[in-house]
Design a protein around this motif. Structure first.
Motif, PDB file in Angstrom:
ATOM      1  N   GLY A 276       0.804  -1.213   0.000  1.00 18.21           N
ATOM      2  CA  GLY A 276       0.000   0.000   0.000  1.00 18.21           C
ATOM      3  C   GLY A 276       0.838   1.263   0.000  1.00 18.21           C
ATOM      4  N   TRP A 277       2.171   1.118  -0.118  1.00 14.85           N
ATOM      5  CA  TRP A 277       3.030   2.305  -0.169  1.00 14.85           C
ATOM      6  C   TRP A 277       2.773   3.098  -1.446  1.00 14.85           C
ATOM      7  N   PHE A 278       3.241   4.332  -1.421  1.00 10.36           N
ATOM      8  CA  PHE A 278       3.148   5.223  -2.584  1.00 10.36           C
ATOM      9  C   PHE A 278       1.688   5.382  -3.036  1.00 10.36           C
ATOM     10  N   HIS A 279       0.798   5.494  -2.045  1.00  5.91           N
ATOM     11  CA  HIS A 279      -0.641   5.685  -2.311  1.00  5.91           C
ATOM     12  C   HIS A 279      -1.221   4.507  -3.085  1.00  5.91           C
ATOM     13  N   GLY A 280      -0.696   3.305  -2.818  1.00  2.00           N
ATOM     14  CA  GLY A 280      -1.183   2.122  -3.508  1.00  2.00           C
ATOM     15  C   GLY A 280      -2.403   1.509  -2.848  1.00  2.00           C
ATOM     16  N   PRO A 281      -3.076   0.558  -3.522  1.00  4.93           N
ATOM     17  CA  PRO A 281      -4.298  -0.045  -2.980  1.00  4.93           C
ATOM     18  C   PRO A 281      -4.042  -1.140  -1.958  1.00  4.93           C
ATOM     19  N   GLY A 282      -2.800  -1.688  -1.883  1.00 10.22           N
ATOM     20  CA  GLY A 282      -2.552  -2.819  -1.006  1.00 10.22           C
ATOM     21  C   GLY A 282      -3.135  -4.092  -1.598  1.00 10.22           C
ATOM     22  N   LEU A 283      -2.971  -5.194  -0.890  1.00 14.65           N
ATOM     23  CA  LEU A 283      -3.452  -6.480  -1.406  1.00 14.65           C
ATOM     24  C   LEU A 283      -4.978  -6.520  -1.483  1.00 14.65           C
ATOM     25  N   ASP A 284      -5.652  -6.036  -0.428  1.00 14.46           N
ATOM     26  CA  ASP A 284      -7.121  -6.068  -0.445  1.00 14.46           C
ATOM     27  C   ASP A 284      -7.679  -5.164  -1.524  1.00 14.46           C
ATOM     28  N   GLY A 285      -7.110  -3.986  -1.661  1.00 17.73           N
ATOM     29  CA  GLY A 285      -7.605  -3.080  -2.691  1.00 17.73           C
ATOM     30  C   GLY A 285      -7.320  -3.600  -4.095  1.00 17.73           C
ATOM     31  N   THR A 286      -6.184  -4.264  -4.264  1.00 17.00           N
ATOM     32  CA  THR A 286      -5.869  -4.849  -5.580  1.00 17.00           C
ATOM     33  C   THR A 286      -6.842  -5.967  -5.908  1.00 17.00           C
ATOM     34  N   ARG A 287      -7.149  -6.805  -4.924  1.00 13.93           N
ATOM     35  CA  ARG A 287      -8.085  -7.895  -5.163  1.00 13.93           C
ATOM     36  C   ARG A 287      -9.465  -7.349  -5.518  1.00 13.93           C
ATOM     37  N   ASP A 288      -9.922  -6.328  -4.837  1.00 16.19           N
ATOM     38  CA  ASP A 288     -11.228  -5.754  -5.155  1.00 16.19           C
ATOM     39  C   ASP A 288     -11.213  -5.109  -6.551  1.00 16.19           C
ATOM     40  N   MET A 289     -10.111  -4.477  -6.882  1.00 15.19           N
ATOM     41  CA  MET A 289     -10.016  -3.831  -8.188  1.00 15.19           C
ATOM     42  C   MET A 289     -10.074  -4.860  -9.308  1.00 15.19           C
ATOM     43  N   LEU A 290      -9.406  -5.980  -9.133  1.00 15.81           N
ATOM     44  CA  LEU A 290      -9.413  -7.012 -10.169  1.00 15.81           C
ATOM     45  C   LEU A 290     -10.783  -7.696 -10.253  1.00 15.81           C
ATOM     46  N   ALA A 291     -11.408  -7.854  -9.091  1.00 18.18           N
ATOM     47  CA  ALA A 291     -12.752  -8.466  -9.102  1.00 18.18           C
ATOM     48  C   ALA A 291     -13.733  -7.566  -9.839  1.00 18.18           C
ATOM     49  N   ASP A 292     -13.658  -6.278  -9.628  1.00 24.15           N
ATOM     50  CA  ASP A 292     -14.541  -5.349 -10.326  1.00 24.15           C
ATOM     51  C   ASP A 292     -14.202  -5.262 -11.821  1.00 24.15           C
ATOM     52  N   GLY A 293     -12.943  -5.598 -12.154  1.00 21.17           N
ATOM     53  CA  GLY A 293     -12.531  -5.531 -13.550  1.00 21.17           C
ATOM     54  C   GLY A 293     -12.829  -6.773 -14.339  1.00 21.17           C
ATOM     55  N   GLY A 294     -13.498  -7.765 -13.731  1.00 21.31           N
ATOM     56  CA  GLY A 294     -13.925  -8.934 -14.483  1.00 21.31           C
ATOM     57  C   GLY A 294     -12.994 -10.131 -14.381  1.00 21.31           C
ATOM     58  N   TRP A 295     -12.045 -10.133 -13.458  1.00 22.43           N
ATOM     59  CA  TRP A 295     -11.161 -11.281 -13.292  1.00 22.43           C
ATOM     60  C   TRP A 295     -11.874 -12.338 -12.468  1.00 22.43           C
ATOM     61  N   ASP A 296     -11.863 -13.584 -12.945  1.00 25.14           N
ATOM     62  CA  ASP A 296     -12.660 -14.644 -12.328  1.00 25.14           C
ATOM     63  C   ASP A 296     -12.129 -15.052 -10.967  1.00 25.14           C
ATOM     64  N   ASN A 297     -10.848 -15.095 -10.794  1.00 24.09           N
ATOM     65  CA  ASN A 297     -10.247 -15.484  -9.518  1.00 24.09           C
ATOM     66  C   ASN A 297      -9.366 -14.332  -9.057  1.00 24.09           C
ATOM     67  N   PRO A 298      -9.935 -13.367  -8.380  1.00 27.83           N
ATOM     68  CA  PRO A 298      -9.160 -12.166  -8.037  1.00 27.83           C
ATOM     69  C   PRO A 298      -8.008 -12.439  -7.080  1.00 27.83           C
ATOM     70  N   THR A 299      -8.148 -13.440  -6.194  1.00 26.58           N
ATOM     71  CA  THR A 299      -7.052 -13.732  -5.262  1.00 26.58           C
ATOM     72  C   THR A 299      -5.830 -14.270  -6.007  1.00 26.58           C
ATOM     73  N   LEU A 300      -6.050 -15.236  -6.881  1.00 29.45           N
ATOM     74  CA  LEU A 300      -4.955 -15.770  -7.689  1.00 29.45           C
ATOM     75  C   LEU A 300      -4.385 -14.701  -8.606  1.00 29.45           C
ATOM     76  N   SER A 301      -5.255 -13.903  -9.178  1.00 28.19           N
ATOM     77  CA  SER A 301      -4.793 -12.830 -10.065  1.00 28.19           C
ATOM     78  C   SER A 301      -3.940 -11.825  -9.313  1.00 28.19           C
ATOM     79  N   THR A 302      -4.339 -11.484  -8.081  1.00 30.72           N
ATOM     80  CA  THR A 302      -3.559 -10.544  -7.272  1.00 30.72           C
ATOM     81  C   THR A 302      -2.186 -11.116  -6.939  1.00 30.72           C
ATOM     82  N   THR A 303      -2.145 -12.405  -6.623  1.00 32.53           N
ATOM     83  CA  THR A 303      -0.859 -13.043  -6.311  1.00 32.53           C
ATOM     84  C   THR A 303       0.068 -13.023  -7.511  1.00 32.53           C
ATOM     85  N   LEU A 304      -0.462 -13.375  -8.677  1.00 33.02           N
ATOM     86  CA  LEU A 304       0.362 -13.429  -9.883  1.00 33.02           C
ATOM     87  C   LEU A 304       0.912 -12.053 -10.252  1.00 33.02           C
TER      88      LEU A 304
END
Length: 261
Positions: free
Chosen positions: A113-141
């Motif tokens: 979440g440094w540098f005004h980033g979303p962090g892991l939770d925010g990244t997962r939510d962003m990918l889920a809203d963007g249509g990624w089927d498995n946001p947790t795996l997508s965030t990890t990758l």
């Protein structure tokens, strides 16, 4: 007063072989000592025979000719400055530093979440809203690819694989943004892919050129003379990006562009 004297009037100038100290009976170098023509310099016949005798090419040579090389051998002169690369290695280091530093920056945004980033939770939510089927795996990758690949790029360690990892990540980001809005929006708009295109081009360049000698890979062949293996890694990175996008997101990122309507 006479300024010049005729030769016949000069005194003390030797005119004969005896006066010059020459021995007329000295044999010619390379001549056959048993040949009667070289036994002496007396008689017109000897003079005529010596005049008709062709002179040897190396009759007066003090250095013998170079030996003949064996058949099939090639004498290659050494090349000077063959290993000098000028500023190539320094330029490749700067290229790796900029590209790797950029992905480290984005990876830390997603991980911490440094540098005004979303962090892991925010990244997962962003990918889920963007249509990624498995946001947790997508965030990890995406986090591992950006942060891990960026660190390895800066160090120049496992460089082709590190560049391949960030290339796969940025290609998926390119496809995701391009698929948001129909039509190509390279520079402006919600689907602008200018930054992703530049980053992808830099990653491809490092894969094909190598990290240079200012790296931990400096003793490996891909550091200065990459070849077929680089093309293989490039194709694998593209294939990985296509496979991940098809499996985790789907859709056609080229929808609405030219023949992909």
């Amino acid at each position: 007063m006479e300024l010049f004297r005729r030769p016949e009037q000069a005194e003390g100038i030797p005119r004969t072989e005896e006066e010059l100290g020459l021995d007329p009976d000295v044999p010619v170098v390379g001549a056959d000592k048993t040949d009667p023509r070289h036994a002496g310099a007396n008689g017109a016949e000897d003079s005529q025979a010596e005049a008709d005798q062709p002179a040897s090419t190396y009759e007066y040579a003090s250095i013998p000719p170079a030996p003949t090389l064996p058949k099939g051998s090639v004498r290659v002169p050494p090349r000077k400055d063959e290993n000098r690369r000028g500023t190539v290695d320094f330029g490749l280091f700067l290229l790796r530093l900029v590209l790797g530093g950029t992905f480290i920056y984005h990876g830390l945004q997603k991980l911490t979440g440094w540098f005004h980033g979303p962090g892991l939770d925010g990244t997962r939510d962003m990918l889920a809203d963007g249509g990624w089927d498995n946001p947790t795996l997508s965030t990890t990758l995406v986090t591992v690819g950006e942060l891990g690949g960026g660190i390895l790029l800066v160090l120049g360690l496992g460089t082709p694989f590190a560049a391949g990892a960030v290339l796969a990540v940025v290609l998926d980001a390119w496809a995701w943004k391009q698929g948001m809005v129909p039509g190509l929006q390279y520079k402006a708009g919600p689907g602008a892919v200018e930054l992703e295109s530049v980053l992808a081009g830099l990653a491809v360049a490092i894969i094909l050129i190598g990290p240079g000698r200012w790296s931990f890979d400096r003793n490996r062949g891909w550091a200065t003379r990459p070849f077929i293996g680089s093309f293989v890694i490039l194709l694998l990175a593209i294939a990985a990006a296509v496979g991940v996008y098809w499996y985790l997101h789907g859709g056609n990122p080229f929808s609405g562009i030219g023949p992909f309507d």
